[in-house]
Scaffold this motif. Structure first.
Motif, mmCIF file in Angstrom:
data_model
loop_
_atom_site.group_PDB
_atom_site.id
_atom_site.type_symbol
_atom_site.label_atom_id
_atom_site.label_comp_id
_atom_site.label_asym_id
_atom_site.label_seq_id
_atom_site.Cartn_x
_atom_site.Cartn_y
_atom_site.Cartn_z
ATOM 1 N N PRO A 174 0.799 -1.233 0.000
ATOM 2 C CA PRO A 174 0.000 0.000 0.000
ATOM 3 C C PRO A 174 0.833 1.286 0.000
ATOM 4 C CG PRO A 174 -0.949 -1.578 1.523
ATOM 5 C CD PRO A 174 0.365 -2.164 1.056
ATOM 6 N N ASP A 175 2.102 1.216 0.439
ATOM 7 C CA ASP A 175 2.952 2.415 0.407
ATOM 8 C C ASP A 175 3.663 2.589 -0.936
ATOM 9 O OD1 ASP A 175 4.971 0.504 0.420
ATOM 10 O OD2 ASP A 175 5.883 1.189 2.290
ATOM 11 N N GLY A 176 3.402 1.691 -1.898
ATOM 12 C CA GLY A 176 4.014 1.795 -3.219
ATOM 13 C C GLY A 176 5.306 1.026 -3.394
ATOM 14 N N THR A 177 5.809 0.392 -2.340
ATOM 15 C CA THR A 177 7.012 -0.432 -2.462
ATOM 16 C C THR A 177 6.701 -1.643 -3.334
ATOM 17 O OG1 THR A 177 7.734 0.228 -0.258
ATOM 18 C CG2 THR A 177 8.758 -1.749 -1.194
ATOM 19 N N ILE A 178 7.589 -1.922 -4.285
ATOM 20 C CA ILE A 178 7.404 -3.052 -5.201
ATOM 21 C C ILE A 178 8.385 -4.153 -4.820
ATOM 22 C CG2 ILE A 178 7.505 -3.824 -7.612
ATOM 23 C CD1 ILE A 178 6.941 -0.898 -8.415
ATOM 24 N N TYR A 179 7.886 -5.379 -4.690
ATOM 25 C CA TYR A 179 8.729 -6.549 -4.454
ATOM 26 C C TYR A 179 8.766 -7.398 -5.721
ATOM 27 C CZ TYR A 179 8.789 -5.354 0.455
ATOM 28 O OH TYR A 179 8.982 -4.701 1.643
ATOM 29 N N ILE A 180 9.938 -7.931 -6.029
ATOM 30 C CA ILE A 180 10.172 -8.651 -7.271
ATOM 31 C C ILE A 180 10.851 -9.979 -6.979
ATOM 32 C CG2 ILE A 180 11.451 -8.599 -9.463
ATOM 33 C CD1 ILE A 180 11.333 -5.361 -8.791
ATOM 34 N N CYS A 181 10.292 -11.071 -7.507
ATOM 35 C CA CYS A 181 10.966 -12.379 -7.473
ATOM 36 C C CYS A 181 11.899 -12.441 -8.668
ATOM 37 C CB CYS A 181 9.956 -13.519 -7.576
ATOM 38 S SG CYS A 181 9.007 -13.789 -6.105
ATOM 39 N N ASP A 182 13.174 -12.300 -8.434
ATOM 40 C CA ASP A 182 14.190 -12.383 -9.487
ATOM 41 C C ASP A 182 14.650 -13.846 -9.530
ATOM 42 O OD1 ASP A 182 16.041 -11.721 -11.412
ATOM 43 O OD2 ASP A 182 17.422 -10.733 -10.029
ATOM 44 N N SER A 183 13.856 -14.681 -10.182
ATOM 45 C CA SER A 183 13.899 -16.137 -10.007
ATOM 46 C C SER A 183 15.262 -16.770 -10.211
ATOM 47 C CB SER A 183 12.884 -16.799 -10.937
ATOM 48 O OG SER A 183 11.589 -16.413 -10.569
ATOM 49 N N TRP A 184 15.858 -16.563 -11.362
ATOM 50 C CA TRP A 184 17.098 -17.292 -11.656
ATOM 51 C C TRP A 184 18.324 -16.658 -10.999
ATOM 52 C CZ3 TRP A 184 17.027 -19.772 -17.194
ATOM 53 C CH2 TRP A 184 15.992 -20.703 -17.234
ATOM 54 N N ASN A 185 18.146 -15.493 -10.366
ATOM 55 C CA ASN A 185 19.200 -14.946 -9.509
ATOM 56 C C ASN A 185 18.979 -15.351 -8.056
ATOM 57 O OD1 ASN A 185 20.965 -13.602 -11.295
ATOM 58 N ND2 ASN A 185 19.582 -11.859 -11.424
ATOM 59 N N ASN A 186 17.924 -16.108 -7.788
ATOM 60 C CA ASN A 186 17.637 -16.633 -6.446
ATOM 61 C C ASN A 186 17.579 -15.531 -5.401
ATOM 62 O OD1 ASN A 186 17.725 -19.432 -7.332
ATOM 63 N ND2 ASN A 186 19.911 -19.059 -7.592
ATOM 64 N N ARG A 187 16.802 -14.471 -5.723
ATOM 65 C CA ARG A 187 16.715 -13.363 -4.773
ATOM 66 C C ARG A 187 15.368 -12.641 -4.911
ATOM 67 N NH1 ARG A 187 20.893 -9.033 -7.647
ATOM 68 N NH2 ARG A 187 19.716 -8.853 -9.600
ATOM 69 N N ILE A 188 15.018 -11.913 -3.870
ATOM 70 C CA ILE A 188 13.861 -11.024 -3.860
ATOM 71 C C ILE A 188 14.400 -9.600 -3.803
ATOM 72 C CG2 ILE A 188 11.756 -10.332 -2.669
ATOM 73 C CD1 ILE A 188 11.658 -13.221 -3.656
ATOM 74 N N LEU A 189 13.895 -8.753 -4.687
ATOM 75 C CA LEU A 189 14.323 -7.369 -4.720
ATOM 76 C C LEU A 189 13.200 -6.467 -4.209
ATOM 77 C CD1 LEU A 189 16.014 -7.245 -8.229
ATOM 78 C CD2 LEU A 189 17.104 -7.575 -5.999
ATOM 79 N N LYS A 190 13.596 -5.342 -3.628
ATOM 80 C CA LYS A 190 12.648 -4.346 -3.123
ATOM 81 C C LYS A 190 12.932 -3.044 -3.836
ATOM 82 C CE LYS A 190 11.688 -1.927 1.220
ATOM 83 N NZ LYS A 190 12.051 -1.862 2.639
#
Length: 193
Positions: A174-190
């Motif tokens: 709700p605050d506009g922060t986007i989370y991303i599953c960067d699958s083949w880099n095995n990480r979650i980005l914010k």
């Protein structure tokens, strides 16, 4: 509980939390469960795999590889077509239109119907009703702006400079922060605003 699904692959809630949307890919449909009654309904797709004709009733139209689905605050239902390399919308009148991607796999930004997607996997709705797209085979995160009618890249690298590698999921808080599953880099980005 008696309804039949075939390879459901993506879910999302309506803004009022009353409908659970399902990308029912092998039935070539988008369905939703009315969470009050427990009844499942078809929102789009007639069970055949083709590109829908613009302006036709979504429930009577074919769908090509529906992979992601999300409803905005205005009642527009967005459907991501992976093999169709496109984003479509079902408007409040129940009619379906293509709004982004030209059907050919490429990565160019610009006017939405000329810009490119390549095997996109997942969508979510941002706080301004734009659509965030995990464009997996282009290794990008894109934003469709329904007012400007543009499709633009908003992320192509992580904070360490490493390029995205087949991002498969996106979510907006709700605050506009986007989370991303960067699958083949095995990480979650914010991605903060």
């Amino acid at each position: 509980i008696r309804a039949q699904l075939a390879d459901p692959i993506s879910i999302s809630l309506s803004p009022d939390d009353k409908r659970l949307y399902i990308a029912d890919i092998k039935n070539f449909r988008v369905r939703f469960i009315d969470l009050d009654s427990g009844i499942i309904h078809t929102a789009a797709g007639n069970g055949t795999s083709e590109i829908p004709k613009p302006g036709t009733l979504a429930k009577e139209s074919p769908l090509l590889d529906p992979r992601g689905v999300a409803e905005d605050s205005l009642g527009n239902l967005y459907i991501l077509s992976r093999r169709g390399h496109a984003l479509r919308v079902v408007r409040a009148d129940g009619r379906i239109y293509s709004v982004a991607g030209n059907g050919k796999p490429h990565a160019a930004d610009g006017p939405a119907l000329q810009a490119g997607l390549n095997g996109p996997k997942h969508i979510c709705i941002d706080i301004d009703d734009s659509v965030i797209i995990a464009d997996a085979e282009n290794h990008l995160i894109k934003r469709y702006d329904p007012i400007a009618k543009t499709l633009l890249t908003i992320l192509d690298h992580g904070p360490d400079g490493t390029p995205l590698n087949r991002p498969h999921g996106v979510w907006v808080r709700p605050d506009g922060t986007i989370y991303i599953c960067d699958s083949w880099n095995n990480r979650i980005l914010k991605l903060a605003r």
